[in-house]
Design a protein around this motif. Structure first.
Motif, PDB file in Angstrom:
ATOM      1  N   ASP A  37      -8.996  38.881   3.033  1.00 34.94           N
ATOM      2  CA  ASP A  37      -8.824  37.794   2.451  1.00 34.94           C
ATOM      3  C   ASP A  37      -9.274  37.672   1.158  1.00 34.94           C
ATOM      4  N   LEU A  38     -10.784  37.957   0.979  1.00 34.58           N
ATOM      5  CA  LEU A  38     -11.698  38.131   0.040  1.00 34.58           C
ATOM      6  C   LEU A  38     -11.320  39.077  -1.059  1.00 34.58           C
ATOM      7  N   GLN A  39     -10.665  40.108  -0.714  1.00 35.61           N
ATOM      8  CA  GLN A  39     -10.435  41.316  -1.537  1.00 35.61           C
ATOM      9  C   GLN A  39      -9.054  40.980  -2.346  1.00 35.61           C
ATOM     10  N   ALA A  40      -8.041  40.272  -1.779  1.00 35.43           N
ATOM     11  CA  ALA A  40      -6.691  39.940  -1.959  1.00 35.43           C
ATOM     12  C   ALA A  40      -7.298  38.796  -3.369  1.00 35.43           C
ATOM     13  N   GLY A  41      -7.816  37.832  -3.003  1.00 36.42           N
ATOM     14  CA  GLY A  41      -8.256  36.715  -3.968  1.00 36.42           C
ATOM     15  C   GLY A  41      -9.196  36.951  -5.060  1.00 36.42           C
ATOM     16  N   ASN A  42     -10.002  38.209  -4.799  1.00 31.66           N
ATOM     17  CA  ASN A  42     -10.956  38.438  -5.910  1.00 31.66           C
ATOM     18  C   ASN A  42      -9.859  39.394  -6.910  1.00 31.66           C
ATOM     19  N   CYS A  69       2.806  42.383   0.225  1.00 32.97           N
ATOM     20  CA  CYS A  69       2.408  40.915   0.381  1.00 32.97           C
ATOM     21  C   CYS A  69       1.023  41.071   1.335  1.00 32.97           C
ATOM     22  N   ARG A  70       1.017  42.003   2.093  1.00 28.29           N
ATOM     23  CA  ARG A  70      -0.099  42.068   3.186  1.00 28.29           C
ATOM     24  C   ARG A  70      -1.344  42.209   2.496  1.00 28.29           C
ATOM     25  N   LYS A  71      -2.140  41.192   2.668  1.00 30.13           N
ATOM     26  CA  LYS A  71      -3.568  41.248   2.399  1.00 30.13           C
ATOM     27  C   LYS A  71      -4.264  42.466   2.967  1.00 30.13           C
ATOM     28  N   PRO A  72      -4.957  43.295   2.442  1.00 30.44           N
ATOM     29  CA  PRO A  72      -5.550  42.939   0.999  1.00 30.44           C
ATOM     30  C   PRO A  72      -5.019  42.956  -0.385  1.00 30.44           C
ATOM     31  N   LYS A  73      -3.636  43.503  -0.209  1.00 29.00           N
ATOM     32  CA  LYS A  73      -2.686  43.318  -1.380  1.00 29.00           C
ATOM     33  C   LYS A  73      -2.314  42.070  -1.636  1.00 29.00           C
ATOM     34  N   ALA A 110       3.167  35.447  -5.546  1.00 29.06           N
ATOM     35  CA  ALA A 110       4.195  34.590  -5.478  1.00 29.06           C
ATOM     36  C   ALA A 110       3.773  32.928  -5.619  1.00 29.06           C
ATOM     37  N   ILE A 111       2.587  32.848  -5.276  1.00 31.42           N
ATOM     38  CA  ILE A 111       2.083  31.456  -5.700  1.00 31.42           C
ATOM     39  C   ILE A 111       2.033  31.281  -7.090  1.00 31.42           C
ATOM     40  N   VAL A 160      -3.311  22.791  -2.220  1.00 31.95           N
ATOM     41  CA  VAL A 160      -3.559  23.632  -0.921  1.00 31.95           C
ATOM     42  C   VAL A 160      -2.406  24.600  -0.654  1.00 31.95           C
ATOM     43  N   TYR A 161      -2.700  25.681  -0.568  1.00 30.56           N
ATOM     44  CA  TYR A 161      -1.599  26.625   0.061  1.00 30.56           C
ATOM     45  C   TYR A 161      -2.337  27.574   1.138  1.00 30.56           C
ATOM     46  N   VAL A 162      -1.459  28.016   1.819  1.00 29.09           N
ATOM     47  CA  VAL A 162      -1.681  28.699   3.152  1.00 29.09           C
ATOM     48  C   VAL A 162      -1.245  30.061   2.667  1.00 29.09           C
ATOM     49  N   VAL A 163      -2.244  31.190   2.740  1.00 28.97           N
ATOM     50  CA  VAL A 163      -1.776  32.604   2.443  1.00 28.97           C
ATOM     51  C   VAL A 163      -2.334  33.288   3.701  1.00 28.97           C
ATOM     52  N   THR A 164      -1.259  33.768   4.453  1.00 27.27           N
ATOM     53  CA  THR A 164      -1.602  34.333   5.835  1.00 27.27           C
ATOM     54  C   THR A 164      -0.721  35.527   6.455  1.00 27.27           C
ATOM     55  N   ASN A 165      -1.684  36.577   6.689  1.00 28.48           N
ATOM     56  CA  ASN A 165      -0.725  38.033   7.268  1.00 28.48           C
ATOM     57  C   ASN A 165      -0.328  37.565   8.607  1.00 28.48           C
ATOM     58  N   GLN A 166       0.770  37.815   8.902  1.00 32.95           N
ATOM     59  CA  GLN A 166       1.398  37.446  10.574  1.00 32.95           C
ATOM     60  C   GLN A 166       2.193  38.638  10.916  1.00 32.95           C
ATOM     61  N   SER A 167       1.322  39.846  11.086  1.00 38.93           N
ATOM     62  CA  SER A 167       1.992  40.960  11.603  1.00 38.93           C
ATOM     63  C   SER A 167       2.519  40.866  12.960  1.00 38.93           C
ATOM     64  N   GLY A 168       2.185  39.872  13.647  1.00 33.06           N
ATOM     65  CA  GLY A 168       2.694  39.444  15.145  1.00 33.06           C
ATOM     66  C   GLY A 168       4.259  39.516  15.214  1.00 33.06           C
ATOM     67  N   ILE A 169       4.587  39.506  14.018  1.00 31.28           N
ATOM     68  CA  ILE A 169       6.071  39.487  13.700  1.00 31.28           C
ATOM     69  C   ILE A 169       6.718  40.784  13.896  1.00 31.28           C
TER      70      ILE A 169
END
Length: 185
Positions: free
Chosen positions: A136-141, A103-107, A113-114, A50-59
């Motif tokens: 999320d769906l677009q990046a995975g697809n 790196c930002r989804k939908p890219k 990297a995983i 299990v991996y977590v893949v997350t946009n964190q633009s709050g940074i």
């Protein structure tokens, strides 16, 4: 014959923890969605990575820093470990929507990297990307993952968008986990 277990990629906000239009900016604001922690533990105990893949633009927006993000992730990891599970890795994008990063989804840079870490391609090895938003769906697809939409977070709104590829829908991460454990048992 044993079926090859897919790699599970999870978006964070809205899938694992409660999301907020005002951003999740602190460890105290990071609150798991009921059932999500036990779900991650159950998946990893059953042999799924299990991996977590997350946009964190709050940074990028200055709402919190990478030290605070790490503290949120430490909390998430500790909760999963307390249930006997493991998160195998976390990829996050600290950039804003106008930063034009890879790196930002939908890219798909975080997913790539995983793949590089594991030495495989999700075009040839099964993976599932679980998210609550179209990106999320677009990046995975795009990387060959089977996209899954959960109806937590932004999922209820996302399900009504025009999406030009097939995906499965589950009420939440717990429902996805039950179905996945059953399918691969």
């Amino acid at each position: 014959m044993t079926q090859l277990k897919p790699i599970i990629l999870l978006d964070r906000d809205g899938v694992i923890n409660q999301d907020s239009d005002a951003y999740v900016k602190s460890v105290d604001e990071w609150q798991p969605i009921p059932g999500s922690i036990k779900s991650i533990a159950a998946l990893s105990q059953a042999g799924f990575k299990v991996y977590v893949v997350t946009n964190q633009s709050g940074i990028a927006r200055g709402y919190y820093d990478e030290t605070t993000l790490q503290a949120m992730h430490d909390k998430m990891i500790a909760l999963v470990e307390a249930e006997g599970g493991t998160i195998h890795g976390i990829q996050y994008c600290p950039h804003g929507p106008d930063d034009n990063c890879r790196c930002r989804k939908p890219k798909s840079g975080m997913i790539e990297a995983i793949e590089a870490e594991l030495g495989l391609s999700f075009q040839n090895y099964p993976a599932i990307m679980v998210g609550d938003s179209l990106r999320d769906l677009q990046a995975g697809n795009f990387r060959g993952c089977s996209p899954v939409l959960v109806l937590t977070g932004n999922g209820r709104e996302t399900q009504y968008k025009e999406i030009d590829f097939p995906f499965n829908v589950y009420t939440d991460l717990a429902a996805f986990t039950i179905a996945t454990l059953h399918k691969y048992s």
